[in-house]
Write an enzyme that holds these catalytic residues in place. Structure first.
Site, mmCIF file in Angstrom:
data_model
loop_
_atom_site.group_PDB
_atom_site.id
_atom_site.type_symbol
_atom_site.label_atom_id
_atom_site.label_comp_id
_atom_site.label_asym_id
_atom_site.label_seq_id
_atom_site.Cartn_x
_atom_site.Cartn_y
_atom_site.Cartn_z
ATOM 1 N NE ARG B 7 -0.682 0.028 4.949
ATOM 2 C CZ ARG B 7 -1.072 0.612 6.067
ATOM 3 N NH1 ARG B 7 -2.079 1.455 6.060
ATOM 4 N NH2 ARG B 7 -0.486 0.332 7.210
ATOM 5 C CB SER B 33 -6.018 3.098 5.740
ATOM 6 O OG SER B 33 -6.394 3.557 7.014
ATOM 7 C CD GLU B 54 -17.180 2.630 0.913
ATOM 8 O OE1 GLU B 54 -18.433 2.580 0.856
ATOM 9 O OE2 GLU B 54 -16.572 2.851 1.987
ATOM 10 C CG PHE B 79 -15.307 -1.192 2.554
ATOM 11 C CD1 PHE B 79 -16.299 -1.992 3.133
ATOM 12 C CD2 PHE B 79 -14.328 -0.670 3.367
ATOM 13 C CE1 PHE B 79 -16.294 -2.251 4.497
ATOM 14 C CE2 PHE B 79 -14.322 -0.926 4.742
ATOM 15 C CZ PHE B 79 -15.298 -1.715 5.305
ATOM 16 C CG HIS B 105 -6.207 -2.059 4.909
ATOM 17 N ND1 HIS B 105 -5.592 -1.074 4.168
ATOM 18 C CD2 HIS B 105 -5.982 -1.741 6.208
ATOM 19 C CE1 HIS B 105 -5.031 -0.188 4.986
ATOM 20 N NE2 HIS B 105 -5.243 -0.578 6.228
ATOM 21 C CG ASP B 113 -9.587 -3.267 11.325
ATOM 22 O OD1 ASP B 113 -9.442 -2.898 12.509
ATOM 23 O OD2 ASP B 113 -9.402 -2.531 10.348
ATOM 24 N NE ARG B 163 -3.111 -2.284 9.595
ATOM 25 C CZ ARG B 163 -2.809 -2.977 10.677
ATOM 26 N NH1 ARG B 163 -2.814 -4.292 10.665
ATOM 27 N NH2 ARG B 163 -2.499 -2.356 11.801
#
Lengths: 271, 308
Positions: B7, B33, B54, B79, B105, B113, B163
């Site tokens: 990322r 993020s 989104e 998402f 992620h 998470d 991530r």
């Protein structure tokens, strides 16, 4: 004949084309195409939109996104009338290989700005076009027509929020408020009212007018173009099946094409 | 060995390609993020936060592409491919627009998470859409090259980033869509992996070497289109194929390899990934242990299947 009289003549021709196309195709959306016709005629022939049918990709053109894509027969007839393509193509609607798809396809037909049909996605793409004008320092306007039933899609509100947030004064959203959707009256299926207050709550400058009065449409669309502060919403009260007595306000004609007999009767009324 | 997250490469590469004024970057309240915030720092006028929406972000990107811009839109993989699937289908892929979507992620390495935020089906979703290209870079260097290469691509692209930091195993300056890379030559079996799993597959190959099992390791970032030649040639030589991915075994890299081989070179092929289950909370390392994403687990599986 005054200017509005000319527009009324054009709209009669568009309605005749729409019904003839749908009859030949044997399927399609009659009611919503007839309710949106005057809005489209005002935009394309009432001096509102800047476009050049010889240069459909002209960067500075105004854009029209028909978010209620199922009403595309009306848009196809208007684009043919405006000279974007040969009118003979109209009679190929919904046939295999035709650029006139059942719902608008930007890759296949000049003048179609965005592929739509899956409701809610058109208005959001229109927001993207309006935002792009800012990045590119262009002065074009974006007009987006949504259905009132379409206002049941949550994405519509995401789009409105972003349009207001980015102060997209080059965007005008027009609601074709014919009050009906496939399963019945909008207020019965899932109540969308009040509409005006919703747009106002999203910081749109909002007008409620008759969607069949050329004077109202042209005055309001002209005002919308002059708005440099916020996006504009025009709630155009319309009649589903407008122009044909036996189709008017009849939910049965949402997604049905006229039979030969019905077509003959309708063309008689639209002479 | 130096470790960096893919990322981070997304953010750095965006700044680089941002020299082209047509590049616009969109995010949905996760720019810190996804690392798209790097672009915002350098080019604030061409960065657009769309908020937690989104679907709207993807459609706005479509509208921008239709207006001559080059949009890059990012969010968590779960998402941008799940919540926004319909705009990706209708507006991006159906119109074959050059929009680059980045799902960060991804997989279970998001860790703490938990399952709600772990994407186990994003490759499957994106791969199923006509016109979409799917790329899963193995490390920072490859991710940087991938993002840079998208400037010259046409049509929609989905880039899957992570991530977690992972070791740098590639060093090619450029990336070509549809190309895989043989990281290690071998003859007893073919290991095909993408993302962080490419490193673990390489490590597993070292363990197997100790048992005199000599496997070939292929890093296949381009899940769609697949590098059919490289895979065909290796599978023809070894006749035994193992795939590894941080994704469900349904619809991902393993499925793509099986679809190709079953029609062209039907050889014994074993998929490793999430066995049709969701992830859960935990550290990345604990989750990798639990779901079998370790070099020891890979090596044992290969040994068992080959000689068990």
């Amino acid at each position: 004949m005054d200017d509005f009289g000319k527009l009324e003549e054009i709209s009669k021709g568009i309605r005749r084309d729409v019904l003839t196309m749908l009859n030949k195709a044997g399927s399609g959306h009659s009611g919503g195409s007839l309710s949106v016709t005057d809005i489209l005629v005002a935009l394309y022939f009432g001096g509102i939109m800047k476009y050049d049918p010889q240069r459909p990709d002209w960067e500075d053109r105004d854009r029209l996104v028909l978010s209620k894509g199922h009403a595309c027969p009306a848009l196809y007839a208007v684009l043919a009338e405006a000279g974007f393509f040969d009118k003979q193509l109209l009679w190929t609607l919904r046939q295999l290989g035709s650029p006139l798809q059942g719902h608008p396809d930007s890759k296949k037909l000049p003048g179609i700005e965005a592929s739509t049909g899956s409701l809610g996605n058109g208005i959001s793409q229109a927001v993207g076009m309006s935002l792009a004008a800012k990045v590119l320092h262009k002065r074009y306007n974006v007009f987006c027509i949504i259905g009132d039933g379409e206002m049941q899609e949550g994405l519509v509100y995401e789009a409105l929020m972003a349009a207001a947030h980015y102060k997209l004064s080059n965007l005008t959203v027009i609601v074709d408020n014919n009050g009906l959707q496939i399963d019945g009256q909008c207020r019965d299926v899932m109540n969308i009212y009040p509409i005006k207050e919703k747009f106002e709550a999203f910081n749109f400058r909002t007008y409620e007018i008759s969607g069949h009065s050329y004077k109202n449409l042209i005055d309001t669309l002209t005002t919308a173009k002059r708005n440099v502060v916020s996006p504009t919403a025009i709630i155009a009260r319309t009649v589903k099946g407008m122009g044909v007595s036996f189709m008017s306000n009849r939910v049965e004609y949402h997604g049905v094409a006229p039979s030969d007999t019905e077509l003959a009767k309708a063309l008689e009324e639209l002479r | 060995m130096e470790k960096k997250a893919t990322r981070e490469a997304y953010g750095k590469a965006l700044v680089e390609i941002g020299k082209d004024k047509r590049v616009v970057v969109l995010d949905a309240d996760l720019s810190g993020s996804t690392k798209s915030a790097e672009f915002k720092k350098t080019y604030p006028d061409r960065f657009f936060n769309i908020g937690i929406a989104e679907s709207n972000m993807v459609d706005i990107a479509a509208g921008m592409a239709l207006s001559g811009l080059k949009p890059y839109a990012s969010s968590f993989a779960v998402f941008i491919t799940g919540r926004a699937f319909e705009p990706v289908r209708q507006s991006i892929c159906y119109q074959n627009l050059h929009v680059v979507l980045c799902g960060s992620h991804s997989g279970i390495s998001v860790g703490e998470d938990g399952g709600s935020h772990q994407s186990v089906a994003d490759i499957a979703l994106m791969r199923s859409l006509p016109n979409m290209k799917v790329v899963v870079p193995a490390d920072y260097n490859e991710a940087f090259a991938v993002v840079s290469a998208t400037m010259d691509m046409e049509g929609p692209v989905y880039i899957r980033t992570s991530r977690a930091k992972s070791p740098l195993i590639t060093n090619k300056p450029s990336f070509e869509i549809g190309k895989a890379e043989v990281l290690k030559k071998g003859s007893d079996a073919t290991l095909i992996a993408c993302g962080m799993m490419s490193y673990i597959a390489l490590e597993a190959a070292k363990l197997l070497k100790k048992d005199n099992i000599n496997v070939e390791v292929i890093n296949s970032p381009s899940v769609k289109p697949l590098d059919e030649d490289t895979i065909y040639n290796s599978a023809k030589k070894t006749q035994r194929v193992f795939t590894f991915e941080e994704h469900s075994i349904i619809g991902g890299l393993g499925s793509a390899v099986c679809e190709f081989l079953s029609e062209n070179l039907p050889v014994y092929t074993i998929k490793t990934g999430l066995e049709d289950v969701f992830g859960e909370s935990g550290t990345k390392d604990d989750l990798f242990c639990k779901f079998g994403f370790t070099k020891e687990s890979f090596a044992k599986k290969i040994k068992d299947k080959l000689y068990g």
